[in-house]
Design a protein around this motif. Sequence first.
Motif, mmCIF file in Angstrom:
data_model
loop_
_atom_site.group_PDB
_atom_site.id
_atom_site.type_symbol
_atom_site.label_atom_id
_atom_site.label_comp_id
_atom_site.label_asym_id
_atom_site.label_seq_id
_atom_site.Cartn_x
_atom_site.Cartn_y
_atom_site.Cartn_z
ATOM 1 N N TRP A 503 55.110 -53.530 -17.410
ATOM 2 C CA TRP A 503 54.882 -52.078 -17.542
ATOM 3 C C TRP A 503 56.035 -51.259 -16.963
ATOM 4 O O TRP A 503 56.687 -51.675 -16.003
ATOM 5 C CB TRP A 503 53.616 -51.668 -16.787
ATOM 6 N N ASP A 504 56.196 -50.071 -17.541
ATOM 7 C CA ASP A 504 57.157 -49.112 -16.988
ATOM 8 C C ASP A 504 56.477 -47.926 -16.323
ATOM 9 O O ASP A 504 57.067 -47.265 -15.479
ATOM 10 C CB ASP A 504 58.071 -48.572 -18.098
ATOM 11 N N TYR A 505 55.270 -47.620 -16.765
ATOM 12 C CA TYR A 505 54.561 -46.447 -16.227
ATOM 13 C C TYR A 505 53.119 -46.844 -15.906
ATOM 14 O O TYR A 505 52.545 -47.710 -16.574
ATOM 15 C CB TYR A 505 54.443 -45.304 -17.250
ATOM 16 N N PRO A 506 52.493 -46.150 -14.957
ATOM 17 C CA PRO A 506 51.091 -46.450 -14.659
ATOM 18 C C PRO A 506 50.174 -46.209 -15.858
ATOM 19 O O PRO A 506 49.131 -46.849 -15.982
ATOM 20 C CB PRO A 506 50.761 -45.522 -13.490
ATOM 21 N N ALA A 507 50.555 -45.273 -16.751
ATOM 22 C CA ALA A 507 49.710 -44.997 -17.920
ATOM 23 C C ALA A 507 49.487 -46.262 -18.744
ATOM 24 O O ALA A 507 48.409 -46.474 -19.310
ATOM 25 C CB ALA A 507 50.354 -43.915 -18.786
ATOM 26 N N GLN A 508 50.515 -47.110 -18.801
ATOM 27 C CA GLN A 508 50.387 -48.347 -19.592
ATOM 28 C C GLN A 508 49.364 -49.294 -18.951
ATOM 29 O O GLN A 508 48.631 -49.989 -19.651
ATOM 30 C CB GLN A 508 51.752 -49.045 -19.678
#
Length: 894
Positions: A503-508
């Motif tokens: 992942w790159d962002y917490p949203a993912q």
Amino acid sequence: MTDPRDAGQTLTDGQTGRQAEAIRTTCPYCGVGCGVLARQTAQGWEIAGDPDHPANMGRLCSKGAALGETLGLEGRLLAPQIHGQEANWDTALDLVAAKFRAAIDTHGPDAVAFYVSGQLLTEDYYVANKLMKGFIGSANIDTNSRLCMASSVAGHRRAFGTDTVPGLYEDLEQADLVVLVGSNLAWCHPVLFQRLVAAKAARPALRVVVVDPRRTASCDLADLHLALAPGSDAALFNALLVHLADSGKVDADFINNINGFDAALEAARQEDSARCNLPQADLEAFLALWAGTQKVVTVYSQGINQSASGSDKVNAILNCHLATGRIGRPGMGPFSVTGQPNAMGGREVGGLANMLACHLELEVPAHRAAVQTFWAAPAMPETPGLKAVDMFRAVEAGTIKALWIICTNPAVSMPDADRVARAIASCDFVVVSDMMASTDTTRLAHVLLPATGWGEKDGTVTNSERRISRQRALRPAAGQARHDWQILAEVGRRMGWAEAFAWDYPAQIFAEHAALSGIAGALGSDFDISDHAGISSAGFDALAPFLWPANPRQRGGRFFAEGRFHTADGRARMLPITARTPQPTDAAHPFRLNTGRVRDHWHTMTRTGLSARLSQHLAEPYLEIHPHDAAALGLAAASLAEVTSPQGRAVLRVLISDKVAPGHPFAPIHWSGETAPTGRVDALVPAITDPVSGQPDSKAAVVAIAPFPAAWFGYAVTAQDLRPDCAYWARATLGHGGWRYELAGTHCPDDWGREARRLLSVPDSAAMQAYSDPARGQHRMVFTETGRLIAALFIDRQPVAVARDHLASLIGAEPERDALAGRPAADRPDPGATVCACFNVGVNTLARAIAEQGLLSVEAIGDALKAGTNCGSCRPEIKALIARHSPAMKEAAE
Ligand SMILES: Nc1nc2c(c(=O)[nH]1)N[C@H]1C(S)=C(S)[C@@H](COP(=O)(O)OP(=O)(O)OC[C@H]3O[C@@H](n4cnc5c(=O)[nH]c(N)nc54)[C@H](O)[C@@H]3O)O[C@H]1N2
Ligand SMILES: Nc1nc2c(c(=O)[nH]1)N[C@H]1C(S)=C(S)[C@@H](COP(=O)(O)OP(=O)(O)OC[C@H]3O[C@@H](n4cnc5c(=O)[nH]c(N)nc54)[C@H](O)[C@@H]3O)O[C@H]1N2
Ligand code: SF4
Ligand SMILES: [Mo]
């Protein structure tokens, strides 16, 4: 990544019309989960309650309101460390991955463990759980929620088939009776308590009962306080079940949806409610009130959960709600309030050693297979991992070779804490991720990893009513700190699982968790938020607070009103409960020590300890003890008591009070090696656990108490951060770079001037002014450098009587003539210990206003001094002060 600030709505300041940007986020302290508006001003961060957040509708308590004071860099861990030396991230992460890999390759996956926290965000927690359970292939991940919510989780699962909190906060407002069992809601869930206060004010017919051996601030609202014998709650609720059956209150339709009614009732009939040790009239009043009120909510917390029979106590409560069908309908239901901001989220991701993600069961093959397929996981454990107490025992035994502690301070908060600290110190390889550099646990780490803290993190938390809210970053990470999910994912990638941790962002991560919850929902799980499975980064940034479940079948609302449960046959289970006696006291340890929280501090104080305002309400570890016990033991008020148990020892300030029962003193949990090394109460608490939940009995240590043989008592203020070398010390911040210390020693030195310089590390260059009365054992020393006060020490044979705040205010100032006098000039009276933390109003100020201005109601005081008008948590104390200091009351008493 999108700038988190984009998510902040532009709000208009109603008073000035000035435009300022406020960021909507969520408070990082208790499980009420209040919405916060943070706005940057020239003076720093301005913190306010979010009027649009459904949990708090604009309110905040003293801790939430002081968040702006905890955002400095003071004490922060700003770079990784290996063996105490600063290291770069790559070296530190490579080392962690290599050491875990080596331990697993040599000794198998169960030779490693994670001990995590209900203060992690859901995204952090999800990654930790995925790494341990899906990829390392062990279930050795457990959390401080084991010390907190495990008995509720076990009780829910036994009764409902899932860990479901059926109701909503508004049920407390809609009920006709709210019973608080083992919950000091006024101090521990203050905004929810204020909602209850407001509901009762609007509708005085709403009844409140408090069930707690101690007369707490929550009793201020109570129509009835049942000061039952410690540990006897199961007997009380068994008596209630019998009374419900005998008075025709069992819901005949609803119990068609329940297994086990007869056996539960039969067991309850064997019980003797005499063990509650309650006045018969009070007991009968409670039974009649509960039985006669359809809309009843039973709120419970650590007085129930933290017990060697906590799960049974939970089920004894659930039995009564199930038998009457008073569950899942407006104003009705059992309500386990969660402690930490994301205790609930941790349960959702499966952070406990015996759970899987999304409320799926580790031991159910179909559940395991579903999660394994979804994660494309190489290895899944088939049996539960070690629960907290057992985990640290395995560390002690050397079977855990590598341990990673994240966002919790077990060397302070675990029962038998000295033993736990020794176990951690003996482990081959210990990693600690924390936002602070110096805690009792970080001190024991081989590798220290700096984590971002509140105000820097982005993700979600779930509150006590199942509401998921965003925490949003206000500003960049401190120093080199990284997010917990990033650190865990980095290690996962370095251990060879690049794709699964990409992942790159917490949203993912949130989206992945939501997608898995859809699969879980199809398998019958209550936790299904698959509405959000496709959420984008922008959608996540803008996400408004919502209740789970959130899927096409159900959005928000309550559970179980229709009598359908998540068990195999769809029926709830009532359990036969037999009350059990807590660990007995004996001649050597005749007292039972109750432990818990104070209003303005959070756990081991790593954050609230940074705020001077929050540190002034109760500035020292204390033992609240009944006057009869104090008299029998020869304990004088404000002296020190030495408390010993088979596990350890503590020295605590004596606070004599009839709020506690004889034989059952109370001590708060917040002090640590950083703030009062002999004030760590978990050094006294045995690691006795509930056989079902594994939760420790933190409220019933058996102890001996004796006067601490102090030859002298001291009070000091200093500009330095010190660890004085004496038998007793406790400290609190003054906020402006200074500290106040309470001290005591067992031997008097020959030369107090020299001793003062040693204790307070005063440089030889500093000038000393001194006053001495050797006959009375009184010595006062004030040290100045270039005319400014850098330290002062007041010594007495008795607990030192001095205007503490006055002396504290002189640090860094040019000392006035009255510094040695220890009290301010008559025109500047000493405000005394803080009562109202929101407006910084002290006890002396209040007492004077009551006695001299005749302010005889909490409202009048609020009008005059503002005290009590913001969060309201201090209103019970103000009321008590009025009773004590008003001339009218004094006359009446005479
Ligand atoms: N100010 C503040 N608020 C907090 C926290 C904090 O550190 N500070 N921590 C948060 C967390 S993580 C949690 S878990 C919650 C805890 O919230 P609470 O559970 O409300 O707090 P405690 O003070 O631990 O304990 C509650 C009460 O249990 C009582 N008790 C002890 N033994 C018994 C018994 O045998 N029967 C009954 N009926 N009662 C008993 C104690 O006297 C105490 O008043 O607070 C949360 N909120
Ligand atoms: N006797 C007794 N013992 C108890 C209790 C009791 O009532 N009586 N209560 C128990 C309960 S209910 C609880 S919940 C526990 C709480 O006990 P702990 O979890 O040990 O207490 P905290 O001080 O909250 O520890 C949190 C740590 O995480 C750090 N931290 C804060 N934010 C972050 C972050 O974002 N990332 C990382 N990596 N670190 C962060 C803080 O600096 C701190 O060191 O205590 C338990 N112990
Ligand atoms: S009640 Fe206080 S500590 Fe709890 S979430 Fe609200 S503001 Fe934070
Ligand atoms: Mo907790």
